[in-house]
Motif scaffolding. Sequence first.
Motif, PDB file in Angstrom:
ATOM      1  N   SER A   1      20.843  29.005   2.803  1.00 42.87           N
ATOM      2  CA  SER A   1      19.396  29.318   2.272  1.00 42.87           C
ATOM      3  C   SER A   1      19.392  29.472   0.875  1.00 42.87           C
ATOM      4  N   GLY A   2      20.178  28.267   0.246  1.00 40.13           N
ATOM      5  CA  GLY A   2      20.291  27.990  -1.129  1.00 40.13           C
ATOM      6  C   GLY A   2      19.003  27.566  -1.972  1.00 40.13           C
ATOM      7  N   TRP A   3      19.070  27.550  -3.045  1.00 33.89           N
ATOM      8  CA  TRP A   3      18.299  27.127  -3.996  1.00 33.89           C
ATOM      9  C   TRP A   3      18.192  25.880  -4.617  1.00 33.89           C
ATOM     10  N   PRO A   4      19.688  25.270  -4.759  1.00 37.07           N
ATOM     11  CA  PRO A   4      19.632  23.864  -5.285  1.00 37.07           C
ATOM     12  C   PRO A   4      18.834  22.842  -4.700  1.00 37.07           C
ATOM     13  N   PHE A   5      17.929  22.129  -5.097  1.00 35.20           N
ATOM     14  CA  PHE A   5      16.998  21.151  -4.443  1.00 35.20           C
ATOM     15  C   PHE A   5      17.839  20.351  -3.573  1.00 35.20           C
ATOM     16  N   GLU A   6      18.948  19.742  -3.512  1.00 30.48           N
ATOM     17  CA  GLU A   6      19.668  18.986  -2.611  1.00 30.48           C
ATOM     18  C   GLU A   6      19.954  19.579  -1.271  1.00 30.48           C
ATOM     19  N   VAL A   7      20.059  20.870  -1.392  1.00 27.25           N
ATOM     20  CA  VAL A   7      20.359  21.607  -0.020  1.00 27.25           C
ATOM     21  C   VAL A   7      18.982  22.158   0.510  1.00 27.25           C
ATOM     22  N   ASP A   8      18.043  22.877  -0.385  1.00 23.29           N
ATOM     23  CA  ASP A   8      16.982  23.243   0.085  1.00 23.29           C
ATOM     24  C   ASP A   8      16.014  22.359   0.748  1.00 23.29           C
ATOM     25  N   ALA A   9      15.751  21.211   0.116  1.00 23.76           N
ATOM     26  CA  ALA A   9      14.923  20.175   0.596  1.00 23.76           C
ATOM     27  C   ALA A   9      15.629  19.613   2.015  1.00 23.76           C
ATOM     28  N   PHE A  10      16.776  19.726   2.483  1.00 27.14           N
ATOM     29  CA  PHE A  10      17.130  19.438   3.564  1.00 27.14           C
ATOM     30  C   PHE A  10      17.705  20.412   4.659  1.00 27.14           C
ATOM     31  N   TRP A  11      16.822  21.469   4.632  1.00 27.73           N
ATOM     32  CA  TRP A  11      17.044  22.862   5.369  1.00 27.73           C
ATOM     33  C   TRP A  11      18.485  23.186   5.525  1.00 27.73           C
ATOM     34  N   ASP A  12      19.137  23.032   4.376  1.00 32.33           N
ATOM     35  CA  ASP A  12      20.492  23.896   4.260  1.00 32.33           C
ATOM     36  C   ASP A  12      21.798  22.831   4.982  1.00 32.33           C
ATOM     37  N   GLU A  13      21.176  21.786   5.561  1.00 32.95           N
ATOM     38  CA  GLU A  13      21.994  21.038   6.374  1.00 32.95           C
ATOM     39  C   GLU A  13      23.396  20.696   5.474  1.00 32.95           C
ATOM     40  N   PRO A  14      23.362  20.368   4.151  1.00 37.66           N
ATOM     41  CA  PRO A  14      24.428  19.856   3.602  1.00 37.66           C
ATOM     42  C   PRO A  14      25.376  21.166   3.281  1.00 37.66           C
ATOM     43  N   THR A  15      24.694  22.069   3.218  1.00 37.31           N
ATOM     44  CA  THR A  15      25.630  23.289   3.125  1.00 37.31           C
ATOM     45  C   THR A  15      26.500  23.486   4.319  1.00 37.31           C
ATOM     46  N   ILE A  16      26.170  23.249   5.447  1.00 37.67           N
ATOM     47  CA  ILE A  16      26.745  23.158   6.560  1.00 37.67           C
ATOM     48  C   ILE A  16      27.962  22.251   6.563  1.00 37.67           C
ATOM     49  N   GLU A  17      27.499  21.074   6.115  1.00 38.39           N
ATOM     50  CA  GLU A  17      28.747  20.139   6.278  1.00 38.39           C
ATOM     51  C   GLU A  17      29.781  20.512   5.297  1.00 38.39           C
ATOM     52  N   VAL A  18      29.374  20.936   4.377  1.00 40.01           N
ATOM     53  CA  VAL A  18      30.375  21.620   3.247  1.00 40.01           C
ATOM     54  C   VAL A  18      31.339  22.599   3.877  1.00 40.01           C
ATOM     55  N   LEU A  19      30.582  23.675   4.495  1.00 41.24           N
ATOM     56  CA  LEU A  19      31.498  24.849   5.315  1.00 41.24           C
ATOM     57  C   LEU A  19      32.239  24.410   6.124  1.00 41.24           C
ATOM     58  N   ASN A  20      31.737  23.388   7.086  1.00 42.01           N
ATOM     59  CA  ASN A  20      32.497  22.802   8.282  1.00 42.01           C
ATOM     60  C   ASN A  20      34.085  22.286   7.467  1.00 42.01           C
TER      61      ASN A  20
END
Length: 563
Positions: free
Chosen positions: A88-107
Amino acid sequence: MFGRAAVAGALVVGAAAPVAEAGVEPVDVQLLSITDFHGYLQPGNDQLQMPDGSKVAVGGAAYNAAHLKRLREGRRNSILSAAGDSFSGWPFEVDAFWDEPTIEVLNKLGVRFSTTGNHELDVSAGFLKDHMMRGRCFGKVDVDSCFTDSTGRRFRGAKFPFYSANIVDARGRLILKPYNVEWVRGPRGRIPVGFINLTVPDTPVGSTSYQPGLRSLPMVETANRYAKELRRRGVRAIVANVHDGGSADGAGFNGCKNPWGPVIDFAKAASPEIDAIFTGHWHAGFNCQIADPAGKVRPVIEGLNHGKLISEIGLKLDPRTGEVLRDRTTSVNHPVTRDIAPDPEMKRIVDYWKARGDRRAGEVVAEQTGDFTRALNAHGESTMGDLAADVQYWEAARNGKVDLSLLAIKPVKGSVAVARDLPQGDGRLTYGEAWPAYGYGNPILTVTVTGEQIHQALEQQWQGGKFAPFAVSKNVRYRYDASRPEGDRVDPEDVLIGGKPLDTGRRYRLAALAYTLIGADGYPALGGFTDARRNALPDHEAFIAYVKAQKKIAPAPLERVNG
């Protein structure tokens, strides 16, 4: 060994504790934690003051990965967890993709498990469980959800579970499992370590996580209950992973001076069976030793936010009993400095999402025939405010009955929901232009209020000589008389909703942002609402959906409000 990360050393905490059998070495367990990452994948402008007074650049997922690799090197028992608000981040590149990029990074970082922060519930419990954890898609794949990741595969969800011991549904049932047990290797076999995961109690009524169908249980009582349960199961080493914060009066990220806050109160009261506490939520950095109710100290550590620190607790376990040798426990916060080489694989992932975010920002979502600006006319109305109020009304109408919408365009206090203008430019409205124009990650609620509450809220646009106007939806017209005293400037007969005068005795369904309704914008008259319904899309997403549906947007005449 760790760049600037090693400068602070480890703080030793503890008092008298069980002693391992003579001649048998205790079992080392390295617990690592990140908190409040919020999808900050790219290195930004964050700087951290070091103990020597210097400031160094910190943060960025590729640097987190590099530091974690060094910290884990040679460690037989190392467990990485998250203390909540990872996405639930504010950077556009994660926010606009439903935070899926963050999950890839955490994985990729190897997160083993996470407690649930308030922001993990910014959409819904179902979204957390079904989409973020299990990878269930909605809408069109790679357009609406389940975007292709940096490996060329679609989103499949987190490779780790989320937990919460104290968030329950309306029937009192836990929405997630309350605790987890991780196993470490010892000379005589595996040893269990239990983690009780807790969520900040105001999550169900928070401004971004507002969830009418959820409620929270008391943290101390809940933690004590599960500490007993873990002990009954034979688990002797127990850690609390708490998404609720504290502060240590600016003592530095590895200091502790006059600690205070909810997690400090929790640490003083929670069961002595809990040996250590990771925490988050306040975006603070501290490393404290807090006495438990039995008088034995245990570490309570918080690691700032946005990937600036990695928190580490070192446990030593009695190999016979699995008990924590409290007097040998260590804790330290490691700065995620950039004086080491970034992890190349993680950098590739971050660069992929940055490029994809740039492409999405350039997508055309609608045509625009004129400028939408926040500039207020003499009566407090603006074209951008009117547009955003109409978005709220439209989103609420798609999900049920609604009578009107109010938007705090220039609130008494708090955040401004309309953040930027939409100049016409070439007449093409792009995703990147529309995304930040309205909202701040807030749900649009539809609530029941009385006509008198609406009347009083309109009167509260004037407070202490300050004019803090609402924008109203297109079906509302009203007049006010600024020559009259504050509190008596709006006659309910002059407020028309759907062409009919405001009835102060009637109940209306009102659409507004949660932030406004809970009083954070400074209009307390709305605070007594009932029957709250959370609409499907939060503010940014609703705005994008609205302009896409309209295909062409034109500024409406400024005639909704007259003085």
